[in-house]
Design a protein around this motif. Structure first.
Motif, PDB file in Angstrom:
ATOM      1  N   GLU A 157      33.920  41.670  30.761  1.00 25.36           N
ATOM      2  CA  GLU A 157      33.901  40.597  31.764  1.00 25.36           C
ATOM      3  C   GLU A 157      35.221  40.594  32.534  1.00 25.36           C
ATOM      4  OE1 GLU A 157      33.666  35.725  31.927  1.00 25.36           O
ATOM      5  OE2 GLU A 157      32.569  36.802  30.356  1.00 25.36           O
ATOM      6  N   GLN A 158      35.143  40.490  33.844  1.00 19.79           N
ATOM      7  CA  GLN A 158      36.327  40.507  34.704  1.00 19.79           C
ATOM      8  C   GLN A 158      36.719  39.067  35.054  1.00 19.79           C
ATOM      9  OE1 GLN A 158      37.871  43.424  35.891  1.00 19.79           O
ATOM     10  NE2 GLN A 158      36.450  44.707  34.722  1.00 19.79           N
ATOM     11  N   ARG A 159      38.012  38.775  34.954  1.00 22.33           N
ATOM     12  CA  ARG A 159      38.517  37.475  35.378  1.00 22.33           C
ATOM     13  C   ARG A 159      39.754  37.687  36.241  1.00 22.33           C
ATOM     14  NH1 ARG A 159      38.502  32.771  30.856  1.00 22.33           N
ATOM     15  NH2 ARG A 159      39.119  31.655  32.750  1.00 22.33           N
ATOM     16  N   ASP A 160      39.826  36.936  37.335  1.00 20.52           N
ATOM     17  CA  ASP A 160      40.966  37.002  38.241  1.00 20.52           C
ATOM     18  C   ASP A 160      41.720  35.682  38.171  1.00 20.52           C
ATOM     19  OD1 ASP A 160      40.281  39.553  39.159  1.00 20.52           O
ATOM     20  OD2 ASP A 160      38.898  38.728  40.634  1.00 20.52           O
TER      21      ASP A 160
ATOM     22  N   ILE B 194      41.548  40.982  32.424  1.00 16.58           N
ATOM     23  CA  ILE B 194      42.150  39.927  33.227  1.00 16.58           C
ATOM     24  C   ILE B 194      42.993  40.580  34.322  1.00 16.58           C
ATOM     25  CG2 ILE B 194      43.453  37.789  33.194  1.00 16.58           C
ATOM     26  CD1 ILE B 194      41.092  37.817  31.247  1.00 16.58           C
ATOM     27  N   ALA B 195      42.632  40.306  35.558  1.00 20.55           N
ATOM     28  CA  ALA B 195      43.435  40.744  36.698  1.00 20.55           C
ATOM     29  C   ALA B 195      44.317  39.573  37.107  1.00 20.55           C
ATOM     30  CB  ALA B 195      42.552  41.176  37.854  1.00 20.55           C
ATOM     31  N   CYS B 196      45.619  39.774  37.087  1.00 21.03           N
ATOM     32  CA  CYS B 196      46.537  38.664  37.375  1.00 21.03           C
ATOM     33  C   CYS B 196      47.538  39.084  38.441  1.00 21.03           C
ATOM     34  CB  CYS B 196      47.268  38.229  36.097  1.00 21.03           C
ATOM     35  SG  CYS B 196      48.147  39.554  35.257  1.00 21.03           S
ATOM     36  N   ARG B 197      47.931  38.121  39.239  1.00 21.40           N
ATOM     37  CA  ARG B 197      48.928  38.387  40.276  1.00 21.40           C
ATOM     38  C   ARG B 197      50.347  38.289  39.715  1.00 21.40           C
ATOM     39  NH1 ARG B 197      47.541  34.385  44.954  1.00 21.40           N
ATOM     40  NH2 ARG B 197      49.226  35.540  46.002  1.00 21.40           N
TER      41      ARG B 197
END
Length: 981
Positions: free
Chosen positions: A115-118, A218-221
């Motif tokens: 599962e992808q989360r931004d 988890i894609a995080c800035r």
């Protein structure tokens, strides 16, 4: 029996539950952990080690993996992080892996993809630093997600009450502050996921985690890492007995679960945390025998530090005096300048021997005293959990405190050397809770500003940080303990808890010249267990420094590898597209700055460049033939491709060596087939000659197929192999299951090659090199070849300039594997070799599942079970070179794809944890080796091969024959470099 602690404002509200432990009923409270319930019932023996010893609760925070139990068939569950449930079946032993006692899947069936989360900001860790960072960023308008492995937020410092307990009001200020911070964060809109395991950080913007048991990416800035710390190891005889635990584990039982860690508790270590635990246990009705403090009693000369502490944190200083008054009033002695010398007991702790320390940290023998105790809580300081920061490549430094440890280099606001990555709290370096709170707030504001939000740097946080740092420095001065020395630790004391490696074994390796952490790891398995070096790396590093006078640099510590902690294999397996052949890559020279003395010019008949398995085998055969041989390596023996090899002995063609996927149409690989059986027999001869168990096991190989197309592929491949003299037969599904019953019932058949097998590359290369040295071969470590000159005239030899000095060689053998082309360029020779970084995976030890070397007809897979019990999974899935860290690293997609294939072939993989993923280096040629003298460059020989571990002996033997006899007994025309000219 241990007992539950009392407190006037805390009541047990958890529903009573009954579960079963090793067949016996145990009473627990709903909402508490298995470890707490067992401790309340007086049960301390948990994990079984390979040698048959028992272990118990040690760290209490899921870092040591000594409290592992099987829960309802799911193996290797941490009792300190697993809640009890009505009717639960818990046992100390691992499932047998039989149909009646199978390895149950550890995680829900994986979906088609993680599962992808931004998120704007990802915070790892919900202790003081993580929560304060999350709150500051959220108040500035950032979307914030916090992932925390523990069952409740608060971390090791706040330790909130478990759901099994309830208080009308917080029992003390520490509880109150933690609860207030959590409520503020939640009220501000911070999302907190408890029981979430961050298993890898692949880049500052991509983190892999398990949330509710399912894989997430988890894609995080922006990223804040606040994982906290764990208590440093304190090795002495008996330190692994059940009943010996850290102060943090004892405090978690007492504060969160209201359970006494034992009937008679002795507390030892350094610092006020031990006084706090003693006072809390006494208040709850437990029996505290004594407190041993390794620092000498504070003297009047330390009044300046005390005044500093009083000015910067008067409440904390007052709290410390209150603890001391409580102990004095209850008759509990605090013995300053004392430490534990040994723990004793049959099966579990029964007594502790202690002694006074001199100014050098050594026990004074005439001061020994004995304490009857069933529990020993140890708190000698902490080590930051730098695994994720090191995995990302953040810059680190060594801190010379206690045993020494790596700490993350950060600015005041927690900013690391990587843009967008902040490391705060005790997970960066030790500073205490107030430093963590201040740095966390500064990091949260800094991350928010990087997101373009309005978040001015809070001046009050900077002021609080400076006050807290002054207090911490004063506290360390007051509690200044003697230096740590390991010289007096007996040889039979365990150093590595997981792999049961003793001090004497490590000392022997260091004295034999295997004096780097990497060499010790490969020769002993130190640091290869489930805790992944947390409780042995710093001790081994200190031991190296004491015995050699050269403490390892931070770059020489164990390379950070995913997963950060063992993770269920079944949760990470996702089908990925297959790729054809290896992905070549130009990998730069990986020579590290290793300190070795320069030498005056030396002469040698034969110089071998590269001390991997091929270089070691060349030294073995050349020295056996009476040649004067020197091996030069830019680093150390067996550290690159050879040391990272999975140890397969391949005889049949791999799936990508035949058919449409094969390089050069598969012809060169097919020409190599006769070399395989020869080389395997040579390995058996080498093992006999060395007199060591190299774990050479010729159990046969199986290349399985799960489709009719795959079966046709195997038929054609086997026919070609038989034409080259390889005994390969195709068997159907029934025959396959008779040979290997644990393999999937979905498999239609396999190609069976009886000559295939496995070897332990962590033993074999070193054994061969030792035997060569016994015959007179010389090994030069840290000797990077930088330039080669040919002497004028045929056969005049070479002048080789290295980082340590000049070598004059009559002949040179290029055995530098994937880096062979670089050596060739020094002599104007084009050697068409590239590296192909590949990944390997190893699971925790499992019951016997497979005897054979298992491959797949259509998929990239190599699977076998090592002597240690771990399943080694590989097969050519690509890795990648990380320029900043100067090492090859496994990639997430490859890990996921590799585990998916392994699970389809061997379903039991889903019942195991992945302990480590690492990257090796394959040699990419055209499927065949390059052997022999280079035309036009007399005296320059190549010994370069893919399938390097299998073919190393035969390749070395052939090159030795060319050098010594001028010919070989087999035709090597297909392997000469001429084929590329």
């Amino acid at each position: 029996m241990s007992a539950r602690l009392t407190h006037p404002s805390i009541a047990a509200t958890g529903r009573p539950v009954r579960f079963w432990y090793d067949g016996q009923p145990v009473e627990g409270l709903e909402g508490e952990t298995i470890a707490a319930a067992l401790a309340a019932g007086g049960i301390r023996e948990m994990r079984h080690t390979r040698s048959g010893e028992r272990r118990g609760l040690y760290c209490g925070m899921g870092a040591c993996f000594d409290c592992l139990v099987t829960v309802d068939g799911r193996a290797s569950q941490r009792a300190c992080l697993t809640k009890v449930a009505e009717g639960q079946q818990v046992r100390s032993a691992m499932p047998a892996g039989t149909p009646s006692d199978p390895l149950h899947p550890l995680a829900p069936a994986a979906a088609s993809a993680p599962e992808q989360r931004d998120v704007d900001l990802l915070v790892i860790g919900a202790g003081p630093a993580g929560l304060s960072a999350a709150l500051a960023a959220r108040r500035a308008g950032a979307g914030v997600l916090v992932l925390d492995e523990r069952l409740q937020p608060g971390g090791q410092f706040y330790k909130p009450l478990a759901p099994s307990q309830r208080a009308e009001a917080p029992p003390d200020r520490q509880f109150a502050d933690g609860l207030a911070l959590e409520r503020e964060a939640l009220a501000a809109g911070v999302q907190i996921a408890q029981g979430a395991q961050v298993w890898a950080a692949f880049s500052p913007r991509e983190v892999g985690a398990l949330i509710d048991g399912r894989a997430h990416v988890i894609a995080c800035r922006q990223l804040v890492i606040a994982p906290g710390a764990y208590e440093r190891p304190v090795p002495f005889p008996g330190w692994t007995l059940p009943g010996v635990m850290t102060t943090g584990a004892g405090q978690t039982l007492a504060r969160a679960y209201r359970v006494a860690p034992g009937r008679r508790v002795l507390i030892a270590g350094n610092g006020p945390l031990n006084l706090q635990l003693a006072a809390e246990l006494l208040a709850g009705g437990a029996d505290v025998v004594a407190v041993l403090e390794s620092a000498p009693r504070p003297s009047l000369r330390q009044w300046r530090q005390m005044l500093t502490a009083a000015r910067t944190a008067p409440d904390l200083l007052h709290q410390g005096w209150r603890y001391l008054r409580t102990l004095r009033a209850r008759g509990v002695r605090v013995l300053w300048g004392h430490a534990v010398a040994a723990a004793e007991g049959q099966g579990s702790l029964q007594a502790v021997e202690a002694a006074r320390l001199d100014a050098h940290g050594r026990a004074l023998p005439d001061t020994a005293r004995r304490f009857e105790a069933d529990t020993l809580c140890l708190g000698y300081g902490f080590i930051p959990s730098t695994e994720l920061a090191r995995m990302l490549g953040c810059r680190h430094r060594l801190v010379d405190r206690h045993l020494g440890y790596p700490a993350t280099v950060t600015r005041e606001d927690g900013a690391s050397s990587l843009e967008g990555v902040y490391v705060v709290g005790d997970g960066a370096d030790m500073g205490g809770s107030r430093v963590a709170l201040a740095r966390g707030r500064l990091a949260g504001c800094a991350a928010a500003r990087q997101l373009g939000l309005h978040a001015p740097e809070p001046a009050d946080a900077i002021d609080a940080l400076h006050r807290a740092e002054r207090f911490q420095q004063a506290l360390w001065s007051i509690y200044a303990a003697p230096p740590v020395t390991l010289a007096s630790v007996p040889d039979d004391t365990l150093l590595c808890r997981c792999e049961e490696i003793r001090f004497g074994t490590v000392r022997e390796q260091i004295r034999a010249g295997r004096d780097t952490l990497a060499a010790i790891k490969r020769n002993t398995r130190l640091g290869m267990g489930r805790c992944q070096g947390r409780y042995c790396a710093v001790t081994a590093a200190r031991l190296v420094g004491e015995l050699t006078g050269r403490p390892p640099e931070v770059e020489q510590y164990f390379a950070p590898r995913p997963p950060a902690k063992p993770v269920p294999a079944g949760a990470l397996g996702f089908e990925k597209p297959e790729w054809g052949g290896h992905k070549p890559a130009i990998t730069p020279n990986l020579a590290r700055p290793v300190e070795h003395a320069p030498f005056t010019p030396q002469r040698t008949d034969v110089l071998v460049i590269g001390a991997g398995v091929l270089g070691s085998c060349l030294a073995y055969y050349l020295s056996q033939a009476g040649q004067d041989v020197t091996v030069a390596d830019r680093d150390d023996t067996n550290l690159q491709a050879s040391g990272a090899n999975a140890g397969s002995l391949h005889v049949q063609l791999l799936s990508f060596d035949f058919g449409a996927k094969a390089q050069a149409g598969g012809g060169p690989a097919a020409a190599t087939l006769p070399l395989g059986p020869m080389s395997v027999r040579l390995w058996q001869e080498i093992e006999a000659d060395c007199g060591e168990d190299l774990e050479v096991k010729i159990t046969g190989g199986l290349m399985v197929a799960d489709s009719e197309a795959g079966m046709r592929f195997l038929e054609a491949k086997a026919a070609l192999e038989r034409s080259h003299g390889i005994d390969t037969q195709v068997i159907d599904g029934a025959g396959l299951r008779r040979l290997s019953p644990a393999l999937s019932e979905q498999l239609l058949g396999a190609a069976h090659c009886p000559m295939e097998g496995k070897i332990n590359p962590l033993r074999a290369t070193y054994a061969v090199a030792r035997r060569a040295q016994q015959r007179g071969a010389r090994l030069l470590r840290g000797c990077d070849v930088q330039h080669i000159e040919r002497r004028p005239g045929d056969g005049a030899g070479f002048v080789v300039h290295t980082s340590r000095g000049t070598l004059h060689a009559g002949r040179i053998v290029n055995a530098s594997g994937a880096w062979s082309s670089t050596i060739g360029q020094m002599l104007g020779v084009n050697i068409p070799v590239k590296g192909a970084p590949l990944q390997m995976i190893v699971t925790e030890p499992a019951p016997p599942r497979v005897d054979h070397l298992v491959a797949h007809a259509d998929r990239h897979l190599s699977l076998k079970q090592a002597a240690s019990g771990g399943l080694i999974i590989g097969g050519g899935w690509t890795a990648a070179f990380h320029a900043g860290m100067r090492l090859n690293r496994a990639e997430r997609a490859s890990i996921e794809g590799n585990l998916w294939v392994a699970r389809q072939v061997l379903p039991a993989v889903s019942g195991l944890h992945v302990v480590r993923c690492w990257a090796g280096m394959n040699v990419n040629i055209d499927g065949a080796p390059i052997i022999g003298e280079v035309p036009g460059v007399p005296g320059f020989f190549n010994a370069v091969t893919s399938n390097g571990y299998t073919l190393a002996p035969v390749t070395a033997r052939l090159v030795t024959d060319l050098i010594v006899r001028g010919r070989t007994d087999i035709d090597i025309t297909p392997f000469r470099i001429d084929r590329f000219l």
